[in-house]
Design a protein around this motif. Sequence first.
Motif, PDB file in Angstrom:
ATOM      1  N   GLY A 368       0.705  -1.206   0.074  1.00 57.37           N
ATOM      2  CA  GLY A 368      -0.009  -0.260   0.078  1.00 57.37           C
ATOM      3  C   GLY A 368       0.769   1.158  -0.071  1.00 57.37           C
ATOM      4  N   VAL A 369       1.752   1.415   1.006  1.00 58.99           N
ATOM      5  CA  VAL A 369       2.432   2.560   1.081  1.00 58.99           C
ATOM      6  C   VAL A 369       3.422   2.774  -0.138  1.00 58.99           C
ATOM      7  N   PRO A 370       4.202   1.774  -0.642  1.00 62.16           N
ATOM      8  CA  PRO A 370       5.188   2.131  -1.938  1.00 62.16           C
ATOM      9  C   PRO A 370       4.323   2.333  -2.958  1.00 62.16           C
ATOM     10  N   LEU A 371       3.039   1.780  -3.095  1.00 61.38           N
ATOM     11  CA  LEU A 371       2.172   2.159  -4.232  1.00 61.38           C
ATOM     12  C   LEU A 371       1.634   3.636  -4.254  1.00 61.38           C
ATOM     13  N   LEU A 372       1.499   4.185  -2.942  1.00 59.82           N
ATOM     14  CA  LEU A 372       0.887   5.356  -2.955  1.00 59.82           C
ATOM     15  C   LEU A 372       2.094   6.465  -3.048  1.00 59.82           C
ATOM     16  N   VAL A 373       3.336   6.215  -2.864  1.00 56.93           N
ATOM     17  CA  VAL A 373       4.377   6.879  -3.157  1.00 56.93           C
ATOM     18  C   VAL A 373       4.508   7.033  -4.525  1.00 56.93           C
ATOM     19  N   ALA A 374       4.474   5.844  -5.247  1.00 54.10           N
ATOM     20  CA  ALA A 374       4.522   5.566  -6.834  1.00 54.10           C
ATOM     21  C   ALA A 374       3.595   6.555  -7.483  1.00 54.10           C
ATOM     22  N   ALA A 375       2.227   6.566  -6.971  1.00 51.54           N
ATOM     23  CA  ALA A 375       1.218   7.439  -7.438  1.00 51.54           C
ATOM     24  C   ALA A 375       1.529   8.785  -7.180  1.00 51.54           C
ATOM     25  N   ALA A 376       2.068   9.336  -5.964  1.00 51.28           N
ATOM     26  CA  ALA A 376       2.382  10.746  -5.628  1.00 51.28           C
ATOM     27  C   ALA A 376       3.432  11.241  -6.656  1.00 51.28           C
ATOM     28  N   ALA A 377       4.476  10.218  -6.861  1.00 54.19           N
ATOM     29  CA  ALA A 377       5.455  10.567  -7.831  1.00 54.19           C
ATOM     30  C   ALA A 377       4.910  10.852  -9.242  1.00 54.19           C
ATOM     31  N   LEU A 378       3.988  10.167  -9.597  1.00 55.77           N
ATOM     32  CA  LEU A 378       3.388  10.519 -11.122  1.00 55.77           C
ATOM     33  C   LEU A 378       2.660  11.539 -11.217  1.00 55.77           C
ATOM     34  N   GLY A 379       2.040  11.913 -10.165  1.00 55.13           N
ATOM     35  CA  GLY A 379       1.092  12.831  -9.913  1.00 55.13           C
ATOM     36  C   GLY A 379       2.014  14.235  -9.920  1.00 55.13           C
ATOM     37  N   LEU A 380       3.069  14.213  -9.335  1.00 57.93           N
ATOM     38  CA  LEU A 380       4.127  15.279  -9.446  1.00 57.93           C
ATOM     39  C   LEU A 380       4.596  15.720 -10.687  1.00 57.93           C
ATOM     40  N   GLY A 381       4.907  14.377 -11.452  1.00 58.16           N
ATOM     41  CA  GLY A 381       5.444  14.582 -12.835  1.00 58.16           C
ATOM     42  C   GLY A 381       4.580  15.012 -13.751  1.00 58.16           C
ATOM     43  N   SER A 382       3.323  14.772 -13.641  1.00 57.88           N
ATOM     44  CA  SER A 382       2.083  15.084 -14.449  1.00 57.88           C
ATOM     45  C   SER A 382       2.102  16.776 -14.188  1.00 57.88           C
ATOM     46  N   VAL A 383       2.027  17.293 -12.924  1.00 58.71           N
ATOM     47  CA  VAL A 383       1.926  18.572 -12.596  1.00 58.71           C
ATOM     48  C   VAL A 383       3.058  19.469 -13.093  1.00 58.71           C
ATOM     49  N   MET A 384       4.262  18.704 -13.006  1.00 61.05           N
ATOM     50  CA  MET A 384       5.597  19.766 -13.435  1.00 61.05           C
ATOM     51  C   MET A 384       5.579  19.608 -15.034  1.00 61.05           C
ATOM     52  N   PHE A 385       5.253  18.694 -15.747  1.00 58.71           N
ATOM     53  CA  PHE A 385       5.137  18.516 -17.265  1.00 58.71           C
ATOM     54  C   PHE A 385       3.946  19.731 -17.740  1.00 58.71           C
ATOM     55  N   ALA A 386       3.025  19.785 -16.916  1.00 58.98           N
ATOM     56  CA  ALA A 386       1.881  20.907 -17.269  1.00 58.98           C
ATOM     57  C   ALA A 386       2.499  22.216 -17.092  1.00 58.98           C
ATOM     58  N   TRP A 387       3.076  22.413 -15.841  1.00 54.45           N
ATOM     59  CA  TRP A 387       3.758  23.743 -15.548  1.00 54.45           C
ATOM     60  C   TRP A 387       4.873  24.094 -16.592  1.00 54.45           C
ATOM     61  N   VAL A 388       5.626  23.213 -17.048  1.00 49.45           N
ATOM     62  CA  VAL A 388       6.798  23.519 -18.033  1.00 49.45           C
ATOM     63  C   VAL A 388       5.859  23.903 -19.496  1.00 49.45           C
ATOM     64  N   TRP A 389       4.831  23.256 -19.887  1.00 52.27           N
ATOM     65  CA  TRP A 389       4.066  23.257 -21.098  1.00 52.27           C
ATOM     66  C   TRP A 389       3.513  24.706 -20.792  1.00 52.27           C
ATOM     67  N   SER A 390       2.853  25.193 -19.795  1.00 48.61           N
ATOM     68  CA  SER A 390       2.289  26.465 -19.436  1.00 48.61           C
ATOM     69  C   SER A 390       3.357  27.381 -19.716  1.00 48.61           C
ATOM     70  N   LYS A 391       4.348  27.128 -18.846  1.00 46.83           N
ATOM     71  CA  LYS A 391       5.547  28.460 -18.890  1.00 46.83           C
ATOM     72  C   LYS A 391       6.097  28.633 -20.517  1.00 46.83           C
ATOM     73  N   SER A 392       5.900  27.424 -21.070  1.00 41.92           N
ATOM     74  CA  SER A 392       6.724  27.752 -22.536  1.00 41.92           C
ATOM     75  C   SER A 392       5.497  28.356 -23.444  1.00 41.92           C
ATOM     76  N   ARG A 393       4.217  28.248 -23.191  1.00 41.58           N
ATOM     77  CA  ARG A 393       3.350  29.044 -24.006  1.00 41.58           C
ATOM     78  C   ARG A 393       3.311  30.487 -23.575  1.00 41.58           C
ATOM     79  N   ALA A 394       3.578  30.691 -22.178  1.00 41.13           N
ATOM     80  CA  ALA A 394       3.574  31.981 -21.767  1.00 41.13           C
ATOM     81  C   ALA A 394       4.704  32.666 -22.393  1.00 41.13           C
ATOM     82  N   SER A 395       5.938  32.178 -22.675  1.00 43.77           N
ATOM     83  CA  SER A 395       6.951  32.590 -23.135  1.00 43.77           C
ATOM     84  C   SER A 395       6.908  32.839 -24.676  1.00 43.77           C
ATOM     85  N   GLY A 396       6.169  31.844 -25.384  1.00 38.94           N
ATOM     86  CA  GLY A 396       5.978  32.187 -26.649  1.00 38.94           C
ATOM     87  C   GLY A 396       4.890  33.163 -26.982  1.00 38.94           C
TER      88      GLY A 396
END
Length: 401
Positions: A368-396
């Motif tokens: 249970g705990v390892p899987l929730l940590v893995a899910a949190a990592a994926l969630g963080l990666g999703s948020v960070m990719f969305a942030w990089v995309w948003s930042k790129s659009r703003a710069s453009g």
Amino acid sequence: MTSFESDRRGAWRAALACMVTLAVAMGLGRFAFTPMLPIMLHEGKLDLQAGGLLASLNYLGYFVGAVTCASLRVKATTMVRSGLIATAALLIGMGLLHGFSIWGVLRTAAGVMSAWVFVFASGWGARRLAETNSPMLGGVIFTGPGVGIATTGLLGGVVGRWGSDAAWIGFGIVALALIAVIWRVFDDGAKAVPASVGMSAAPRSAAATQAARGDAGWLIALYGIAGFGYIITATFLPVIARQALPGSPWPDLFWPLFGLAVIVGALIGARAPTHWDNRLLMAIAYALQAAGVVLSVVWPTIVGFALGSLLLGLPFTVITLFAVREARRLRGNSAAGLIGYATASYGVGQILGPLFAAPLAQRTGSFGVPLLVAAAALGLGSVMFAWVWSKSRASGRMAAV
């Protein structure tokens, strides 16, 4: 036969050959261990912690293979053929040889082979498809891991009835049969592909070059999160399901379901228009995988595991496809180095996942705990990719003003 028909036939031949290649190198060479682990645990050949270590050794081999690809000066077809034969031999060796140490060597070597074959076969296939103006068939290539995973999942429960030794040897024989079918496609005498074929990086301003370097850094860092996020489930799914559903016949079916989802996801993902932003697509894919991992914890039922397997599998090779597209957007035909670094980062994530999960699960009796940590990592990666995309659009938009 017209030139168009000839090119089309050649494109399909190359795509299907690469699909089978990845099925052998990834689906069999790497992921056969997943359905075999519960059998080896039941036979008393391994405990959970030793199984996690063997998995991590395989992923360590994948990491080593990824970082050494750029230094290899071997023809792609030669590397693919030799890597496939080695993969079959290593599978058979798992059944003929015994002992944790020798298994560790075999699984590490299998990881190296899978990385080499993946990089060289996918690169060869991409160039063949570019040459024949058939880039949309790239999705067919990336169904290969799913085909291999589904095969190991369906065959594992059958051949496993005769014991893990027979199952490993059986997987090796299946690999040899598949290799024989595609052997002639990877012919060194095939028409050479000009270096100019495919995507070339457009000239960039100094600011654009700096932005591309930043994007490359984010790609390398965040791609590693995907390796950590999915690998715990991908390594221990049958074991996790058996713990949650004791006595049920379903646990052995979730792994082939995962493989089928990989196939569907690769075909759908390849149809995503190339002008869609790869970072946003990866953010969505990460979020889907995070949801799939969470489902196996909060809803440990047949339906929950089935939906979780689907959500984890659909974006599996799609993430790789989009990462390769992003690398080619940033570096054009010089993307091999960036792809290698990103793949190495992914490999680090895969190594850490089982090393973190197996000891904790053995102590607590739950994933249970390892899987929730893995899910949190994926969630963080999703948020960070969305942030990089948003930042790129703003710069453009600012640059356009």
